[in-house]
Each structure stands twice: as C-alpha cells, then as structure tokens.
Design a protein around this motif. Structure first.
Motif, short mmCIF file in Angstrom:
data_model
loop_
_atom_site.label_atom_id
_atom_site.label_comp_id
_atom_site.label_asym_id
_atom_site.label_seq_id
_atom_site.Cartn_x
_atom_site.Cartn_y
_atom_site.Cartn_z
N TYR A 23 8.48 -7.62 -0.10
CA TYR A 23 8.83 -6.94 -1.34
C TYR A 23 8.34 -5.49 -1.32
CZ TYR A 23 8.82 -5.78 -6.32
OH TYR A 23 9.00 -5.17 -7.54
N TYR A 24 7.10 -5.29 -0.92
CA TYR A 24 6.56 -3.92 -0.91
C TYR A 24 7.08 -3.10 0.25
CZ TYR A 24 3.87 -4.90 -5.00
OH TYR A 24 3.54 -5.21 -6.29
N ALA A 25 7.59 -3.75 1.29
CA ALA A 25 8.31 -3.01 2.32
C ALA A 25 9.53 -2.33 1.71
CB ALA A 25 8.74 -3.95 3.45
N LEU A 53 -0.51 -0.14 0.74
CA LEU A 53 0.12 0.35 1.96
C LEU A 53 1.47 0.99 1.66
CD1 LEU A 53 -0.70 -2.52 4.50
CD2 LEU A 53 -1.87 -0.31 4.23
N ALA A 54 2.24 0.38 0.78
CA ALA A 54 3.54 0.95 0.43
C ALA A 54 3.39 2.34 -0.18
CB ALA A 54 4.27 0.03 -0.54
N ALA A 55 2.35 2.54 -0.97
CA ALA A 55 2.11 3.84 -1.60
C ALA A 55 1.66 4.89 -0.59
CB ALA A 55 1.08 3.69 -2.70
N GLY A 56 1.15 4.46 0.56
CA GLY A 56 0.69 5.40 1.57
C GLY A 56 -0.81 5.51 1.70
N ARG A 74 9.42 5.42 5.64
CA ARG A 74 10.20 4.50 6.47
C ARG A 74 9.30 3.80 7.49
NH1 ARG A 74 16.26 7.02 7.51
NH2 ARG A 74 16.79 7.20 5.27
N LEU A 75 8.29 4.51 7.99
CA LEU A 75 7.31 3.87 8.86
C LEU A 75 6.56 2.78 8.10
CD1 LEU A 75 5.48 3.60 11.38
CD2 LEU A 75 4.10 5.49 10.44
N ARG A 76 6.18 3.07 6.88
CA ARG A 76 5.45 2.08 6.08
C ARG A 76 6.32 0.86 5.81
NH1 ARG A 76 4.04 6.90 3.04
NH2 ARG A 76 5.06 6.14 1.14
N LEU A 128 2.25 -0.17 -7.83
CA LEU A 128 2.13 1.07 -7.07
C LEU A 128 1.29 2.10 -7.81
CD1 LEU A 128 5.82 1.44 -5.84
CD2 LEU A 128 3.84 0.97 -4.38
N LEU A 129 1.32 2.09 -9.13
CA LEU A 129 0.64 3.11 -9.91
C LEU A 129 -0.87 3.09 -9.69
CD1 LEU A 129 2.56 2.74 -13.30
CD2 LEU A 129 2.99 4.37 -11.44
N ASP A 130 -1.44 1.93 -9.44
CA ASP A 130 -2.88 1.84 -9.22
C ASP A 130 -3.31 2.54 -7.93
OD1 ASP A 130 -3.03 0.44 -11.52
OD2 ASP A 130 -3.63 -1.47 -10.63
N PHE A 131 -2.35 2.82 -7.05
CA PHE A 131 -2.68 3.40 -5.75
C PHE A 131 -2.03 4.77 -5.54
CE2 PHE A 131 -2.65 -1.21 -5.62
CZ PHE A 131 -3.95 -1.47 -5.20
#
Length: 486
Positions: free
Chosen positions: A112-114, A164-167, A64-66, A466-469
């Motif tokens: 979108y990634y948010a 960033l979305a992935a963490g 949620r922070l991300r 997302l999978l790449d990260f």
C-alpha cells in the motif's frame, strides 16, 4: 532456529558488546532465541548511517526508488511468511489464525505504501501577478520506530511503511520479548537489492536503554511509538524541548455499546471476540460492555456462555481459541484485578477467570467478566490488557454516550444496533478515533487509526499516516515578467 538476533547497522549485522536476553515461548516456557544488544558505539553508528543517507543519499529525492523498494520488501517478506507465522506463534503466544493475519497484513501494508510513495503532491498558489508560492511535502528526517511486543510486525510496518514512503531514514527498536521474529522480518526486507544501506537500521534493546537514548538523540527528528500511555507521556516530555515530531498510539479502554434492538447473538460473538483477541492484550480490545437495561440480563447470559466456550491453548493447536498471556506477571495482573473487583461494593464477578498455568505449563487464563455500578474505579479507568471486561447498564442513548466517554482513553469503540441512525448518532458522539458499528476490531491499511485524549496523537494507516513523517515547506518566488511594461 537461529537467525542471529543481533543489530543491523549500515547494512551489516553487528553483535555489539552490551546486553543479552533470552526470548521465551509463553505457551510452554521454552527458549526461542538469544537476543544481543548494541553498545553505545554501535548505536551511534546506526544513527550516523541514517543521517548520512538522509542528507546525501538518493532515497529522500527518489519516490520511484522508494516505491520499487517497498514492493520488493513485500516480496521478500512473503518468501519467509511461514517462518514468520511460526515465530509469532512461539515467541508471541498468539493463535495461528492471528499470526497469519498479522503477517499477511504486514505484507499488504508494504504494498500500500509503495503505491503512496509515488503519489505525494504539493500545491501551487499565485496571489497576485508575478508572485508564486509552492507548497511542498518533504520527509521529516531520521525516524525512530519503537514497537511493542503484542503485534510486533503489523505495529512496526504501519509506522515503517509511511516513514519510508515519505522519504525518511529509519532506526527500528523492537521490544526485547519479540526481537527474534522482528529480526527475521528485518533480515528479509533489508535483503532487497535497491535499498541503500543507510536507510534502515535495527537496534535490539535487551537492557532497556536504547529506546530512551533514541528519543533523546539530537539527530533523531521523528519518534513513532506504540505502547502505554505512561511511556508515551515520558517520550513526549523528553522530546518536547527538542520539538520533535511525535506519532504516538497509546492505551485504550474500548467500550462496546449494545442497544436493545441489537442482534444479540451477533453482538455477543463480536464482543466476546473483542475481549479475547490476542488474549485481551490489544489496545482496541473490548474492556467495557455497556448494555441497555431492558436486555441486560439476556445479553449478560449470552455473553457469559460465549466467553465460557473460549478454549485457551497453544497457538499451533487448531482447537485453541485464545492464546497465551505475555508472561507470568500478566497472569498475576489478571487475577489481581478480579480480586479488586471482588473487594469493591459496587462490583460483582459475573464470570471468574481461571489460572491455567498448573494445568498447561504455560501462561494461560480464561476470560473474566464483572459488573460495575461505578465509573471512577481504576478497573474502569485504567487499561487492564488482559481478557477481562466490565458489564455496565444504561437507560438511554445519551447515557450510553456519557458512560462510553467516562474514561480518559479514546482509541476505539463499537456500537451494536439495528437502527443505523441511532448507531450513527451514538458513534459520532463517542470520543474515539475509531468506532465500529455491529462489529468490533476491523482494521484496514487504507483507513486511519489513532486516539483521542490519552490514547495518543497522530494517525497511522491510510493516507494521513504520511503526515506524521513529513514537513510542509513553503517556497516563494517573484518575477516581473507579468508586470513589466510592454
């Protein structure tokens, strides 16, 4: 306008003591800004900050922070969108419409990634009573994003957003020629209050050493690179012994297949636009025009007229329909490739590209088109990265597919036909990560892009980016409650 084109390390903008570069407007050769690089100590500080936040901070564990931070980044970038557009025009040489599209797409991608940051799920599996497996998605670690100059914002955000979305925590390395606009973008998005200081760093690279240094750094676990196939191969070779995760979008040699039943006027517009978008300096630009024999003469005539109407000029002028080349070497390459076509027996110049530097003072050319009866020449096999395309003829859909696949690239292609079934048949057999039908160069944040063969590995945009990260972790546990005697 001076934004202080230095390096972001742990929330502080630092000069460093190594490297200097003057960014230049390719349309008029005026200086845009001074770029200062880091020294080794500053670069190590950047990696250390990213490692610290990844191992100890809340970013990795708080989706949620991300999400909130990525939305705030989009808001912050929107407040400087006009300045970003102006800098893209002056530093990158592109048209105003192209610059506006790039800035708006970058802001949209952050949003979108948010949303995806709060939508990362694993799964559970129970094979037998008392046994439970949990499959979790975890961020892969510290990520280095190495960006090119031709679309410095969108090609940054399409890696930065999912990372960033992935963490992940991230170190950005912009191309030295577009560091000024990249710097302003980074200043805007890192000004948001919720962003922990170690999450996002930026290291300039005026002396061209930082990229290789990041690739080889033992604490950098993910490399996301957009650029040439040759450089991508070097990155893969360097990263291989350390088994790093790689996201590589590399070169392209996009064919546009025009069938006999196509709307020829529309196809000519789409193909001409595909050849000249970003002055031909885009990995998905049309570089091979494959046309069915029965309409070859007619389509060639229409395409030459459409290309001849292109008006190269400074991006801020509304009458300009193609911007500047990257630099003088790009202009010289454009001219040299034409000479190579003239010298080959199986090739003929259909529309000669002109060098407009003497008339305009900037790095401007006109588009070029040449016919080819061979597929083994470097002009057909290699990425040219200028507004120049080959014109090739086929006799059947099967031959069109064979021609389209006659290069080691497979990033993008298009098929133009009124017969949807035929177009779909051809599209499904072209070895390419993206195939458009009756259009070219339509890119969306929601839909994945990436290459086959020498055009790279991994996917960006869409959910799969997302999978790449991410890493996938299996956690298994047992309990005997279900099997305990009652």
């Amino acid at each position: 306008m001076n934004y202080g084109h230095v390096n972001l390390v742990d929330g502080i903008w630092l000069k460093g003591t190594q490297g200097h570069y003057v960014s230049v407007n390719p349309a008029n050769r005026s200086p845009v800004g001074d770029v200062l690089g880091p020294d080794g100590h500053v670069a190590e500080q950047a990696v250390a900050a990213a490692v610290r936040e990844f191992r100890r901070g809340q970013w990795v564990r708080n989706p949620r922070l991300r999400a909130a931070t990525l939305n705030a980044m989009a808001d912050a970038a929107a407040t400087v969108s006009d300045d970003l557009v102006d800098l893209l025009i002056s530093e990158n040489g592109k048209l105003r419409a192209e610059a506006i599209g790039e800035v708006m797409a970058s802001i949209s991608e952050l949003r979108y990634y948010a949303g995806l940051a709060r939508d990362i799920f694993g799964r559970a599996f129970s094979g037998q009573p008392g046994q439970m497996s949990l499959i979790e998605k975890e961020p892969a670690g510290v990520c280095a994003i190495i960006t090119p100059w031709n679309a410095p914002l969108t090609l940054l955000v399409r890696s930065l957003g999912p990372a960033l979305a992935a963490g992940c925590t991230v170190i950005v390395k912009p191309h030295r020629a577009t560091t000024v606009v990249s710097n302003l973008f980074m200043r805007s998005i890192t000004s948001v209050p919720n962003l922990p200081t170690g999450v996002l760093q930026s290291l300039n690279d005026p002396d061209d050493w930082v990229g290789a240094w990041l690739v080889n750094h033992e604490d950098v676990r993910v490399i996301s690179f957009t650029g040439s196939t040759a450089t991508g191969a070097k990155i893969a070779t360097s990263a291989g012994p350390r088994f790093k995760k790689l996201s590589l979008e590399l070169g392209g040699k996009a064919p546009a297949v025009v069938m006999a039943d196509a709307d020829l006027d529309r196809a000519a517009r789409e193909v001409a636009k595909g050849i000249t978008v970003l002055s031909g300096q885009m990995c998905v630009c049309v570089s091979r025009v494959l046309v069915e024999r029965s309409i070859a003469d007619e389509f060639q005539h229409r395409l030459k007229i459409t290309l001849s109407e292109i008006k190269p000029g400074p991006g801020h002028l509304p009458e300009s329909t193609m911007g500047a080349m990257f630099d003088d070497s790009a202009v010289e390459r454009h001219l040299a490739n034409q000479q190579a076509a003239v010298a080959h027996l199986d090739m003929e110049i259909l529309l000669a590209g002109k060098d407009l530097r003497g008339d305009t003072g900037g790095c401007f050319v006109t588009p070029a088109l040449f016919s080819s009866r061979t597929t083994d020449h470097p002009l057909i096999q290699n990425e040219l990265f200028t507004p120049m395309a080959s014109f090739e003829i086929f006799d059947s859909p099967e031959e069109a597919v064979s021609l389209a696949n006659a290069s080691d690239f497979g990033l993008a292609a298009s098929v133009h036909s009124a017969d949807h079934n035929c177009a779909r048949w051809v599209a499904s057999r072209i070895d390419s990560g993206t195939v458009w039908i009756n259009c070219h160069n339509r890119l969306f944040v929601e839909t994945e892009t990436g290459g086959y063969k020498s055009s790279g590995m991994g996917r960006l945009h869409g959910v799969e980016a997302l999978l790449d990260f991410q890493e996938t972790k299996h956690i298994y546990f047992e309990n005997d409650y279900e099997t305990r005697p009652q």
